[in-house]
Design a protein around this motif. Sequence first.
Motif, short mmCIF file in Angstrom:
data_model
loop_
_atom_site.label_atom_id
_atom_site.label_comp_id
_atom_site.label_asym_id
_atom_site.label_seq_id
_atom_site.Cartn_x
_atom_site.Cartn_y
_atom_site.Cartn_z
N LEU A 231 2.14 2.07 16.25
CA LEU A 231 3.01 2.18 15.08
C LEU A 231 2.80 3.55 14.44
N PRO A 232 3.89 4.35 14.32
CA PRO A 232 3.69 5.65 13.67
C PRO A 232 3.43 5.45 12.18
N MET A 233 2.58 6.25 11.62
CA MET A 233 2.25 6.20 10.19
C MET A 233 1.88 4.80 9.69
N PRO A 234 0.85 4.19 10.30
CA PRO A 234 0.51 2.82 9.88
C PRO A 234 0.15 2.72 8.39
N GLU A 235 -0.47 3.79 7.84
CA GLU A 235 -0.85 3.73 6.41
C GLU A 235 0.41 3.60 5.55
N PHE A 236 1.41 4.41 5.88
CA PHE A 236 2.64 4.38 5.10
C PHE A 236 3.28 3.00 5.15
N TRP A 237 3.46 2.45 6.37
CA TRP A 237 4.15 1.17 6.50
C TRP A 237 3.36 0.06 5.83
N THR A 238 2.01 0.12 5.97
CA THR A 238 1.20 -0.90 5.34
C THR A 238 1.35 -0.84 3.82
N ALA A 239 1.28 0.38 3.28
CA ALA A 239 1.37 0.53 1.83
C ALA A 239 2.74 0.05 1.33
N ALA A 240 3.80 0.48 2.03
CA ALA A 240 5.15 0.13 1.58
C ALA A 240 5.38 -1.37 1.67
N LEU A 241 4.96 -1.97 2.78
CA LEU A 241 5.16 -3.40 2.96
C LEU A 241 4.28 -4.20 1.99
N GLY A 242 3.02 -3.80 1.87
CA GLY A 242 2.11 -4.51 0.98
C GLY A 242 2.58 -4.45 -0.45
N LEU A 243 2.97 -3.28 -0.89
CA LEU A 243 3.46 -3.11 -2.25
C LEU A 243 4.76 -3.89 -2.45
N GLY A 244 5.61 -3.88 -1.42
CA GLY A 244 6.87 -4.62 -1.49
C GLY A 244 6.65 -6.11 -1.63
N LEU A 245 5.76 -6.67 -0.82
CA LEU A 245 5.52 -8.11 -0.85
C LEU A 245 4.87 -8.52 -2.17
N PHE A 246 3.99 -7.66 -2.70
CA PHE A 246 3.35 -7.92 -4.00
C PHE A 246 4.41 -7.93 -5.10
N THR A 247 5.26 -6.91 -5.12
CA THR A 247 6.28 -6.82 -6.16
C THR A 247 7.32 -7.92 -6.02
N ALA A 248 7.54 -8.38 -4.77
CA ALA A 248 8.52 -9.46 -4.55
C ALA A 248 8.17 -10.69 -5.39
N ALA A 249 6.87 -10.99 -5.52
CA ALA A 249 6.47 -12.16 -6.30
C ALA A 249 6.88 -12.00 -7.75
#
Lengths: 238, 219
Positions: A98-116
């Motif tokens: 996966l290219p840029m795993p830090e970026f995707w993890t941060a974006a997805l993690g932050l997205g799922l947190f904010t989704a709540a």
Amino acid sequence: MTYRWNWSVLVTEPYLGWLLSGLTWTLLVAGTAWIVALLIGTGVGILRTLPSRTARALGTVYVEIFRNIPLLLQLFLWYFVIPELLPAEIGRWIKRDLPMPEFWTAALGLGLFTAARIAEQVRAGIEAVGRGQAMAAAASGLSTAQAYRHVLLPIAARNVLPPLTSEFLNIVKNSSLALTIGVLELTGQSRQIESNTFQGIEAFTAATLIYVLLTMLVIAAMRTVERATAIPGILARA
Amino acid sequence: MHAFDIDAVRLALPFLWSGMITSLTLLAIAMTGGILLGTVIAMLRLSAPRAVAAIAAGYVNGLRSVPLIMVIFWFYLLVPLIIGRPVGAFVSAVIAFTLFEAAYYSEIIRAGIQGVSRGQMAAAQAAGLSRLQAYRLVVLPQAFRRMTPILLTQSIALFQDTSLVYVIGLHDFMTAASITANREGRLIELYLFAAAIYLGLCLAASQLVQALKRRMATS
């Protein structure tokens, strides 16, 4: 302790470039996370208002889990723990290919947190439309899906715009946590300039001012959206 | 995937516990200080001369538009410069959290004060109380009773936010878990354990707040 001022560091290369690159990553992380948060948050918010008991329970579980674990720890879980718990091939793909795993993890993690958090706003927005509208939709022969699509959601969407503004501001600010897993966004870059040049006050001032500017831009943009989408005769607050 | 090693957690318990004490101490000080300062700021915004009210509003809006991590870094840098000697991560974190949270608490308290009807303030002043006495004896007690649940909910968020002291290396619960995880090479165990503890504590606390809300609604 004496402090040597040197504001020119901010316009010196490579530091100016670092700040701009930091701003870019802040926008990328926040923007991607926002899309995830809106999609999942709307879905979970709708789940929590459906007639089905199971659907409501699922929505509640999602919200309680994501709201009651610190965001920093959630990012660490996505970055360090989840890839190990997934089937070996997927884990390897995340870590190696996966290219840029830090970026995707941060974006997805932050997205799922904010989704709540967005789910709670969406739920409140739908509930504020009122039972009368839902019953009128059902009485005129609409299915549950049609009632949501044509009646409840269009009004609810306008109800949630003001709270969504503050969630959007939160997502911009919270994107700073991406630095803990190695994304050099704005805060991370200002920190890096500090440790390279010892001009912490200048670097932090620059980053702080950019955040304040972003906040003002977001507020202005959301006000425009609110005004453009307002339905005459229906108040934003029910 | 490796076998789940619960011993890694068990052996680290004393260290994790001392981290939790740091987290809770930070929470207690920032909550008390934040609510006190937040009350003063809210009163200034509502009752002070226009210039002072504007400064208070600037304080609140300024802090609320900056990420908490940025604020933590700021105070980690500034406090030693201002005091003139190194003070350590804990002191600077306490100051950062208190000042930062005061901005958020003050918004809740301001809404709470505005929720008390204007007649109460007028009546108190007509009865001969000064404005300060009216706040202290009449308005604030009513406002605080009503906003207790929201203040507590904000404090649960504050407790989760204390984990951010990780960025300045202060050994709170989160950082203790992270240090142990990396030292023992047991990331899965330690992070899942930490998540379970945070989830348990915050869920229990928010259930209590819900129960309090229901009791207030019926009484």
